[in-house]
Design an enzyme around this catalytic site. Sequence first.
Site, PDB file in Angstrom:
ATOM      1  N   THR A  51     -31.265  40.232   3.678  1.00 40.80           N
ATOM      2  CA  THR A  51     -31.097  41.299   2.687  1.00 40.80           C
ATOM      3  C   THR A  51     -32.174  41.175   1.612  1.00 40.80           C
ATOM      4  OG1 THR A  51     -29.559  39.891   1.447  1.00 40.80           O
ATOM      5  CG2 THR A  51     -28.574  41.540   2.905  1.00 40.80           C
ATOM      6  N   ILE A  52     -32.517  42.313   1.021  1.00 43.14           N
ATOM      7  CA  ILE A  52     -33.308  42.303  -0.213  1.00 43.14           C
ATOM      8  C   ILE A  52     -32.293  42.016  -1.324  1.00 43.14           C
ATOM      9  CG2 ILE A  52     -33.118  44.836  -0.402  1.00 43.14           C
ATOM     10  CD1 ILE A  52     -35.741  44.857  -1.974  1.00 43.14           C
ATOM     11  N   SER A  53     -32.641  41.139  -2.256  1.00 47.22           N
ATOM     12  CA  SER A  53     -31.699  40.806  -3.326  1.00 47.22           C
ATOM     13  C   SER A  53     -31.450  42.017  -4.225  1.00 47.22           C
ATOM     14  CB  SER A  53     -32.243  39.662  -4.179  1.00 47.22           C
ATOM     15  OG  SER A  53     -32.501  38.540  -3.382  1.00 47.22           O
ATOM     16  N   THR A  78     -32.499  28.045   5.685  1.00 42.13           N
ATOM     17  CA  THR A  78     -32.085  27.478   6.975  1.00 42.13           C
ATOM     18  C   THR A  78     -33.287  27.300   7.892  1.00 42.13           C
ATOM     19  OG1 THR A  78     -31.844  29.691   7.864  1.00 42.13           O
ATOM     20  CG2 THR A  78     -29.853  28.680   6.935  1.00 42.13           C
ATOM     21  N   GLU A 134     -42.109  32.984   4.221  1.00 45.22           N
ATOM     22  CA  GLU A 134     -40.933  33.544   4.889  1.00 45.22           C
ATOM     23  C   GLU A 134     -40.897  32.970   6.307  1.00 45.22           C
ATOM     24  OE1 GLU A 134     -38.204  35.707   4.238  1.00 45.22           O
ATOM     25  OE2 GLU A 134     -37.903  35.125   6.332  1.00 45.22           O
TER      26      GLU A 134
HETATM   27  N1  SAH Z   1     -36.155  37.578  -2.081  1.00 44.51           N
HETATM   28  C1  SAH Z   1     -36.213  38.369  -0.871  1.00 44.51           C
HETATM   29  C2  SAH Z   1     -35.246  37.963   0.230  1.00 44.51           C
HETATM   30  C3  SAH Z   1     -33.971  37.293  -0.169  1.00 44.51           C
HETATM   31  S1  SAH Z   1     -32.929  36.920   1.255  1.00 44.51           S
HETATM   32  C4  SAH Z   1     -36.013  39.831  -1.215  1.00 44.51           C
HETATM   33  O1  SAH Z   1     -35.387  40.121  -2.228  1.00 44.51           O
HETATM   34  O2  SAH Z   1     -36.450  40.665  -0.443  1.00 44.51           O
HETATM   35  C5  SAH Z   1     -33.467  35.256   1.619  1.00 44.51           C
HETATM   36  C6  SAH Z   1     -34.704  35.197   2.475  1.00 44.51           C
HETATM   37  O3  SAH Z   1     -34.998  33.821   2.699  1.00 44.51           O
HETATM   38  C7  SAH Z   1     -34.585  35.842   3.851  1.00 44.51           C
HETATM   39  O4  SAH Z   1     -35.670  36.706   4.049  1.00 44.51           O
HETATM   40  C8  SAH Z   1     -34.637  34.665   4.832  1.00 44.51           C
HETATM   41  O5  SAH Z   1     -35.252  34.979   6.058  1.00 44.51           O
HETATM   42  C9  SAH Z   1     -35.473  33.663   4.015  1.00 44.51           C
HETATM   43  N2  SAH Z   1     -35.303  32.251   4.399  1.00 44.51           N
HETATM   44  C10 SAH Z   1     -34.150  31.574   4.660  1.00 44.51           C
HETATM   45  N3  SAH Z   1     -34.419  30.290   4.951  1.00 44.51           N
HETATM   46  C11 SAH Z   1     -35.767  30.135   4.863  1.00 44.51           C
HETATM   47  C12 SAH Z   1     -36.642  29.034   5.041  1.00 44.51           C
HETATM   48  N4  SAH Z   1     -36.211  27.820   5.393  1.00 44.51           N
HETATM   49  N5  SAH Z   1     -37.972  29.236   4.848  1.00 44.51           N
HETATM   50  C13 SAH Z   1     -38.453  30.464   4.502  1.00 44.51           C
HETATM   51  N6  SAH Z   1     -37.673  31.540   4.331  1.00 44.51           N
HETATM   52  C14 SAH Z   1     -36.338  31.393   4.504  1.00 44.51           C
END
Ligand code: SAH
Length: 256
Positions: A84-86, A247, A136
């Site tokens: 999700t986008i925050s 994760t 990402e």
């Molecule tokens: N700040 C961003 C996304 C928030 S959601 C926005 O507002 O658009 C969290 C994001 O973290 C997701 O895109 C997910 O794929 C990423 N993410 C989760 N674990 C990660 C990791 N270990 N390394 C890099 N990105 C990760």
Amino acid sequence: MVYRSHIFLFLPILLLICSFILSLFRMAWECSASSNAALVRNLNLAGIISKPRVIEAMKHTDRKFYCPHFSYADSPQSIGYSATISAPHMHGTALEQLESKLQPGARVLDVGSGSGYLVAAMARMVGKAGYVKGVEHIQGLVDLSKKNLQEDAKHDPLIEDMLKQKRIEIVRGDGRLGSPQDEQFDAIHVGAAAPDLPKRLTEQLKPHGKMIIPVGTTFQDIFVYDKDAHGNLSKKFLFSVRYVPLTDPPSDYEDM
Ligand code: SAH
């Protein structure tokens, strides 16, 4: 008679349940709007953002490029790949907290950059002499965020120029390890929760740098870390949140 007394008992309980559900959604509704300008105005009126450079950056970063559905709702929205986008109020909070380090020429890292929205907003604050890197771990989101930034760039020569000069970059990597290039930053934003503060991220923070990060597993707290001139960290608790965790990439998205 018996039936009517049941209604008198049932009605207040129903009202209580409704007001509880409404209160859960109030945060999401409070700042929602029908345009980017109105959304930013509402965030300002609600006291979530107040610094002029943050307001300007959010005004110029139209969420429609990063969030095609319900672009101006103050709630997280799906961007595919189970991500999700925050919510705008979370983006606003992060920018407000990091503002003092998002100065012209600063270097910034966005961990879990997802849609690319914050990368664009922070790029507008650090300007053409600055540098913003998004990390990402899902390739599909790396590609999507690059596409989003290109769309945004069509309306803003600053973003176009920064992309061309590689002053905005999105790289695929495990954000728990920070930038794969192992460099240092003035500001670090982490968009997903870590069980503990990742050591590599603290190492990639410059002296006098600032990091905002949700920490915790089931219950998470947002902390702002400040590094002093000697490399010592101090932390400030902001509030509790529910974020997705940092994760390993889901195996079904690994090659997408
Ligand atoms: N700040 C961003 C996304 C928030 S959601 C926005 O507002 O658009 C969290 C994001 O973290 C997701 O895109 C997910 O794929 C990423 N993410 C989760 N674990 C990660 C990791 N270990 N390394 C890099 N990105 C990760």
